[in-house]
Design a protein around this motif. Structure first.
Motif, PDB file in Angstrom:
ATOM      1  N   ASN A  40     -31.628  24.794 -29.314  1.00  0.00           N
ATOM      2  CA  ASN A  40     -31.261  24.191 -30.598  1.00  0.00           C
ATOM      3  C   ASN A  40     -30.025  24.837 -31.225  1.00  0.00           C
ATOM      4  OD1 ASN A  40     -33.585  22.424 -30.630  1.00  0.00           O
ATOM      5  ND2 ASN A  40     -34.806  24.253 -31.022  1.00  0.00           N
ATOM      6  N   GLU A  41     -29.561  25.939 -30.647  1.00  0.00           N
ATOM      7  CA  GLU A  41     -28.370  26.609 -31.174  1.00  0.00           C
ATOM      8  C   GLU A  41     -27.103  25.905 -30.695  1.00  0.00           C
ATOM      9  OE1 GLU A  41     -28.369  31.049 -31.218  1.00  0.00           O
ATOM     10  OE2 GLU A  41     -30.304  30.821 -30.218  1.00  0.00           O
ATOM     11  N   ASN A  42     -26.042  26.093 -31.443  1.00  0.00           N
ATOM     12  CA  ASN A  42     -24.750  25.526 -31.085  1.00  0.00           C
ATOM     13  C   ASN A  42     -24.214  26.233 -29.828  1.00  0.00           C
ATOM     14  OD1 ASN A  42     -21.649  25.527 -31.223  1.00  0.00           O
ATOM     15  ND2 ASN A  42     -22.217  23.931 -32.684  1.00  0.00           N
ATOM     16  N   LEU A  43     -23.845  25.449 -28.811  1.00  0.00           N
ATOM     17  CA  LEU A  43     -23.378  26.040 -27.556  1.00  0.00           C
ATOM     18  C   LEU A  43     -22.098  26.850 -27.750  1.00  0.00           C
ATOM     19  CD1 LEU A  43     -24.001  23.302 -24.817  1.00  0.00           C
ATOM     20  CD2 LEU A  43     -25.247  25.433 -25.176  1.00  0.00           C
ATOM     21  N   GLN A  44     -21.255  26.427 -28.683  1.00  0.00           N
ATOM     22  CA  GLN A  44     -20.034  27.178 -28.961  1.00  0.00           C
ATOM     23  C   GLN A  44     -20.366  28.563 -29.494  1.00  0.00           C
ATOM     24  OE1 GLN A  44     -16.932  26.589 -28.265  1.00  0.00           O
ATOM     25  NE2 GLN A  44     -16.025  28.310 -29.386  1.00  0.00           N
ATOM     26  N   ASP A  45     -21.375  28.653 -30.351  1.00  0.00           N
ATOM     27  CA  ASP A  45     -21.783  29.953 -30.888  1.00  0.00           C
ATOM     28  C   ASP A  45     -22.338  30.849 -29.782  1.00  0.00           C
ATOM     29  OD1 ASP A  45     -21.051  29.105 -33.402  1.00  0.00           O
ATOM     30  OD2 ASP A  45     -23.083  28.535 -34.004  1.00  0.00           O
ATOM     31  N   ILE A  46     -23.141  30.250 -28.889  1.00  0.00           N
ATOM     32  CA  ILE A  46     -23.689  31.020 -27.766  1.00  0.00           C
ATOM     33  C   ILE A  46     -22.561  31.498 -26.857  1.00  0.00           C
ATOM     34  CG2 ILE A  46     -25.202  30.941 -25.742  1.00  0.00           C
ATOM     35  CD1 ILE A  46     -26.850  28.805 -27.194  1.00  0.00           C
ATOM     36  N   PHE A  47     -21.634  30.600 -26.574  1.00  0.00           N
ATOM     37  CA  PHE A  47     -20.477  30.935 -25.726  1.00  0.00           C
ATOM     38  C   PHE A  47     -19.690  32.112 -26.317  1.00  0.00           C
ATOM     39  CE2 PHE A  47     -15.842  30.116 -25.261  1.00  0.00           C
ATOM     40  CZ  PHE A  47     -15.709  30.433 -23.916  1.00  0.00           C
ATOM     41  N   CYS A  48     -19.418  32.055 -27.605  1.00  0.00           N
ATOM     42  CA  CYS A  48     -18.664  33.137 -28.257  1.00  0.00           C
ATOM     43  C   CYS A  48     -19.422  34.459 -28.202  1.00  0.00           C
ATOM     44  CB  CYS A  48     -18.361  32.769 -29.712  1.00  0.00           C
ATOM     45  SG  CYS A  48     -17.190  31.407 -29.890  1.00  0.00           S
ATOM     46  N   ASP A  49     -20.732  34.386 -28.391  1.00  0.00           N
ATOM     47  CA  ASP A  49     -21.536  35.605 -28.371  1.00  0.00           C
ATOM     48  C   ASP A  49     -21.541  36.237 -26.988  1.00  0.00           C
ATOM     49  OD1 ASP A  49     -23.370  37.347 -29.927  1.00  0.00           O
ATOM     50  OD2 ASP A  49     -24.841  36.707 -28.446  1.00  0.00           O
ATOM     51  N   ILE A  50     -21.696  35.406 -25.952  1.00  0.00           N
ATOM     52  CA  ILE A  50     -21.698  35.931 -24.578  1.00  0.00           C
ATOM     53  C   ILE A  50     -20.324  36.494 -24.200  1.00  0.00           C
ATOM     54  CG2 ILE A  50     -21.822  35.247 -22.147  1.00  0.00           C
ATOM     55  CD1 ILE A  50     -24.100  33.357 -22.885  1.00  0.00           C
ATOM     56  N   MET A  51     -19.278  35.774 -24.569  1.00  0.00           N
ATOM     57  CA  MET A  51     -17.936  36.196 -24.170  1.00  0.00           C
ATOM     58  C   MET A  51     -17.391  37.352 -24.997  1.00  0.00           C
ATOM     59  SD  MET A  51     -17.516  34.353 -21.575  1.00  0.00           S
ATOM     60  CE  MET A  51     -15.804  34.726 -21.154  1.00  0.00           C
ATOM     61  N   SER A  52     -18.147  37.751 -26.021  1.00  0.00           N
ATOM     62  CA  SER A  52     -17.719  38.921 -26.802  1.00  0.00           C
ATOM     63  C   SER A  52     -17.838  40.205 -25.989  1.00  0.00           C
ATOM     64  CB  SER A  52     -18.545  39.031 -28.084  1.00  0.00           C
ATOM     65  OG  SER A  52     -19.909  39.300 -27.791  1.00  0.00           O
ATOM     66  N   GLU A  53     -18.591  40.138 -24.906  1.00  0.00           N
ATOM     67  CA  GLU A  53     -18.707  41.263 -23.975  1.00  0.00           C
ATOM     68  C   GLU A  53     -18.098  40.847 -22.638  1.00  0.00           C
ATOM     69  OE1 GLU A  53     -19.888  44.224 -24.711  1.00  0.00           O
ATOM     70  OE2 GLU A  53     -20.656  43.767 -26.713  1.00  0.00           O
ATOM     71  N   ASN A  54     -17.575  41.796 -21.928  1.00  0.00           N
ATOM     72  CA  ASN A  54     -16.908  41.506 -20.660  1.00  0.00           C
ATOM     73  C   ASN A  54     -17.892  41.704 -19.507  1.00  0.00           C
ATOM     74  OD1 ASN A  54     -14.859  40.817 -18.902  1.00  0.00           O
ATOM     75  ND2 ASN A  54     -14.131  42.936 -18.720  1.00  0.00           N
ATOM     76  N   TYR A  55     -18.756  40.702 -19.265  1.00  0.00           N
ATOM     77  CA  TYR A  55     -19.764  40.810 -18.206  1.00  0.00           C
ATOM     78  C   TYR A  55     -19.156  40.434 -16.853  1.00  0.00           C
ATOM     79  CZ  TYR A  55     -23.118  40.974 -22.044  1.00  0.00           C
ATOM     80  OH  TYR A  55     -23.810  41.308 -23.178  1.00  0.00           O
ATOM     81  N   ASP A  56     -19.559  41.175 -15.843  1.00  0.00           N
ATOM     82  CA  ASP A  56     -19.155  40.843 -14.476  1.00  0.00           C
ATOM     83  C   ASP A  56     -20.067  39.777 -13.871  1.00  0.00           C
ATOM     84  OD1 ASP A  56     -17.041  42.969 -14.042  1.00  0.00           O
ATOM     85  OD2 ASP A  56     -18.759  44.219 -14.576  1.00  0.00           O
ATOM     86  N   LEU A  57     -21.353  39.866 -14.218  1.00  0.00           N
ATOM     87  CA  LEU A  57     -22.347  38.936 -13.673  1.00  0.00           C
ATOM     88  C   LEU A  57     -23.260  38.478 -14.810  1.00  0.00           C
ATOM     89  CD1 LEU A  57     -23.886  37.635 -11.183  1.00  0.00           C
ATOM     90  CD2 LEU A  57     -25.289  39.711 -11.191  1.00  0.00           C
ATOM     91  N   ILE A  58     -23.447  37.166 -14.917  1.00  0.00           N
ATOM     92  CA  ILE A  58     -24.362  36.612 -15.918  1.00  0.00           C
ATOM     93  C   ILE A  58     -25.437  35.842 -15.168  1.00  0.00           C
ATOM     94  CG2 ILE A  58     -24.646  35.162 -17.953  1.00  0.00           C
ATOM     95  CD1 ILE A  58     -21.665  35.531 -18.504  1.00  0.00           C
ATOM     96  N   ALA A  59     -26.701  36.229 -15.377  1.00  0.00           N
ATOM     97  CA  ALA A  59     -27.832  35.612 -14.676  1.00  0.00           C
ATOM     98  C   ALA A  59     -28.636  34.774 -15.666  1.00  0.00           C
ATOM     99  CB  ALA A  59     -28.715  36.686 -14.045  1.00  0.00           C
ATOM    100  N   PHE A  60     -28.838  33.502 -15.328  1.00  0.00           N
ATOM    101  CA  PHE A  60     -29.534  32.563 -16.198  1.00  0.00           C
ATOM    102  C   PHE A  60     -30.909  32.207 -15.627  1.00  0.00           C
ATOM    103  CE2 PHE A  60     -25.086  31.853 -17.238  1.00  0.00           C
ATOM    104  CZ  PHE A  60     -25.104  31.669 -18.613  1.00  0.00           C
ATOM    105  N   SER A  61     -31.911  32.201 -16.483  1.00  0.00           N
ATOM    106  CA  SER A  61     -33.243  31.714 -16.116  1.00  0.00           C
ATOM    107  C   SER A  61     -33.312  30.240 -16.500  1.00  0.00           C
ATOM    108  CB  SER A  61     -34.321  32.513 -16.862  1.00  0.00           C
ATOM    109  OG  SER A  61     -35.608  32.118 -16.455  1.00  0.00           O
ATOM    110  N   THR A  62     -33.470  29.362 -15.502  1.00  0.00           N
ATOM    111  CA  THR A  62     -33.308  27.925 -15.732  1.00  0.00           C
ATOM    112  C   THR A  62     -34.610  27.152 -15.528  1.00  0.00           C
ATOM    113  OG1 THR A  62     -32.613  27.614 -13.440  1.00  0.00           O
ATOM    114  CG2 THR A  62     -30.888  27.933 -15.076  1.00  0.00           C
TER     115      THR A  62
END
Length: 576
Positions: A40-62
């Motif tokens: 229900n959260e805005n995807l742009q807000d989630i994107f900004c929050d994730i990209m605020s850190e420089n992750y090498d690997l992002i693992a998603f539970s789908t």
């Protein structure tokens, strides 16, 4: 290497069990963080929050409810930083993983099925990309997609670290907490992914009871067990039920998926006197059509299930949630109506009308052509029509589901619905079907206010109830309205001019009642008037509540609104 474990939960109050397992099984060998969001959260807000850190690997539970959102998010991540590697896991990608990666070139890796051991091996191999011997891994190598052989199910679950060995204590208090005491399923229902992993494996008993004590002490609102059949092992089930009773702090709730027809008498005996609200059972019926049950490889005995459900109902202390699935083979509209009426006759606290989902990897996919099953080609892959149900039949069932959720499952209309359903005979489906038709013909829109929802039910009821019954029904509807919580201004159509309570009578009742005994209220609260409301009714509320008998009699009802916004499952009224 900097790693993020993340997912999009369906609601804020939910938390991911999978991410907790993964974190606890790699934290000692990796720089890893966990962040959870919701669909229900805005995807742009989630994107900004994730990209605020420089992750090498992002693992998603789908899962089916979040995969479309996650794929959109991943496209943005790859555009922003093509060097960020993206790994998917979970049931949505555990089957047809090569096809999934071909369709979605942003996905670099997939871990199929159980991930605790595989993910740890993957992290250790990540530096030199030596993935050839890591089972259950699908990955890209140059222009090729490689799918390694499947790993066997983890036989000894005690060898992996538990989800709650290390965790944020703030994520527990007042939350729904997911927990499992076992993995796998003993049944082979063709519409369910659990049928693929046949062996049932248990976590060590001492570990389970230690975890549960910790979660209750940290203030969990509900512990929801995700075991496919919690009562598969009879002795272990009784031992756990008895242990959970010792953890009762007066507010905790434990939710289980159980198979009712195999419940033994000694387990039922252990449930007789537990606190109301301590346990909540989810019981899958799916259909009462024997041909349907056989076609989906389900083992069931509806007669025996009915006996057990009624027995538990007689205790008056356990919420029972029963399930039906529309769209199964050989279940046409008439057959489904019959299944619906069979289950409603058991008076469940909640009847979930679900729709067949053609999950990737589920055995029912092999009979799509045989039964002309048409379904959406995107998550959640829900049925549109079958050889037995037209799309118009599905539309009707969707409308019935909507009214059922609003007026039966919401627990907002408990007393008024109990009364009205007692006046219609045994054809419950027709009642809801006619309700849907009445709603459309009288131009009630979908987004009704609280008061409008009450008026709609009243308007529908008076279209077929006698004057005597509508009078009684209206009083119960007023009672339901006042049970919703404090500061309720009763709508004009629910007011009863013959039941006006004068101020002196109210004062006399307040002076006469020991509220600390009648309700769980601190006797030292300064203004009892702010915590309670008193209403006069023309009907015997107490007799209807306890004996389901409709009689006229003046009833003074005291409602306790102290400290609770929603208290539908708590006894918060007293008939004076």
């Amino acid at each position: 290497m900097k790693i993020l474990l993340t997912t999009l939960n369906s609601k804020f109050i939910h938390s991911s069990l999978a991410l907790k397992y993964l974190y606890n099984n790699i934290y000692d060998i990796a720089d890893v963080s966990v962040r959870e969001y919701t669909i229900n959260e805005n995807l742009q807000d989630i994107f900004c929050d994730i990209m605020s850190e420089n992750y090498d690997l992002i693992a998603f539970s789908t899962y089916i409810w979040n995969v479309e959102h996650i794929l959109k998010l991943c496209c943005d991540i790859k555009l922003a930083n093509p060097y960020t590697k993206l790994l998917f896991g979970g049931p949505e990608v555990s089957f047809e993983s090569i096809d999934f990666m071909k369709r979605n070139d942003v996905v670099d890796y997939i871990i199929r099925d159980e991930g605790e051991i595989v993910f740890r091996k993957f992290i250790r191999a990540y530096e030199d990309k030596s993935f050839e011997n890591i089972e259950s891994l699908t990955y890209r190598k140059n222009e090729e997609i490689i799918e390694n052989v499947d790993a066997k199910p983890i036989e000894n679950l005690g060898m992996i670290r538990g989800a709650y060995d290390i965790f944020d204590e703030n994520s527990i208090k007042d939350k729904i907490v997911y927990y499992e005491t076992s993995r796998g399923c003993c049944y082979n229902c063709s519409y369910c992914l659990s049928s693929v992993t046949k062996s049932v494996r248990f976590f060590p008993y001492e570990k389970v009871i230690s975890d549960l004590e910790k979660l209750v002490n940290l203030g969990a609102k509900q512990i929801k067990f995700v075991d496919r059949t919690f009562n598969y092992d009879k002795k272990r089930t009784i031992d756990l039920i008895k242990y959970l009773c010792t953890l009762d702090n007066g507010s905790i709730n434990f939710h289980f998926e159980i198979t009712a027809h195999i419940m033994q008498d000694d387990l039922l005996d252990a449930l007789k006197n537990v606190r109301q609200g301590l346990f909540q059972f989810e019981i899958g019926v799916q259909s009462t059509n024997k041909q349907t049950i056989k076609a989906v490889n389900r083992i069931d005995n509806f007669d025996e299930l009915s006996k057990k459900v009624r027995k538990i109902k007689s205790f008056g202390n356990i919420h029972q949630h029963l399930d039906l699935i529309a769209g199964l083979p050989y279940e046409n509209l008439d057959s489904f109506k019959h299944s619906f009426n069979d289950v409603m006759a058991l008076e469940p606290d909640n009847l979930q009308l679900g729709f067949l989902k053609m999950l990737k990897g589920s055995p029912i996919n092999s009979v799509v052509g045989q039964f002309a099953i048409k379904y959406r080609n995107y998550a959640p892959y829900e049925v549109i029509s079958t050889q037995f149900l037209s799309y118009k039949d599905i539309f009707l069932l969707k409308d019935v589901e909507s009214v059922l959720e609003e007026y039966y499952n919401s627990m907002t209309f408990n007393y008024s619905m109990k009364f009205i359903l007692s006046k219609i005979g045994n054809d419950y489906f027709s009642f809801f079907e006619r309700f849907c038709k009445f709603k459309k013909e009288n131009d009630y829109n979908r987004n009704l206010s609280r008061d409008d929802r009450f008026y709609l039910l009243f308007d529908y009821a008076r279209s077929f109830l006698s004057d005597k019954n509508i009078y009684f029904f209206k009083e119960l509807l007023r009672f339901d309205y006042l049970l919703m919580g404090r500061n309720r201004v009763i709508p004009e159509f629910l007011k009863n001019d013959t039941c006006k309570l004068n101020l002196q009578t109210k004062k006399d009742i307040i002076a006469d009642i020991d509220f600390s005994k009648k309700f769980d209220i601190n006797s030292e609260i300064k203004n009892i008037n702010s915590a309670i409301n008193i209403e006069l009714f023309d009907i015997d509320i107490e007799k209807f509540d306890k004996e389901n008998i409709s009689e006229k009699k003046e009833s003074y009802v005291v409602f306790n609104y102290f400290g609770a916004k929603n208290f539908r499952n708590i006894v918060n009224f007293y008939v004076y």
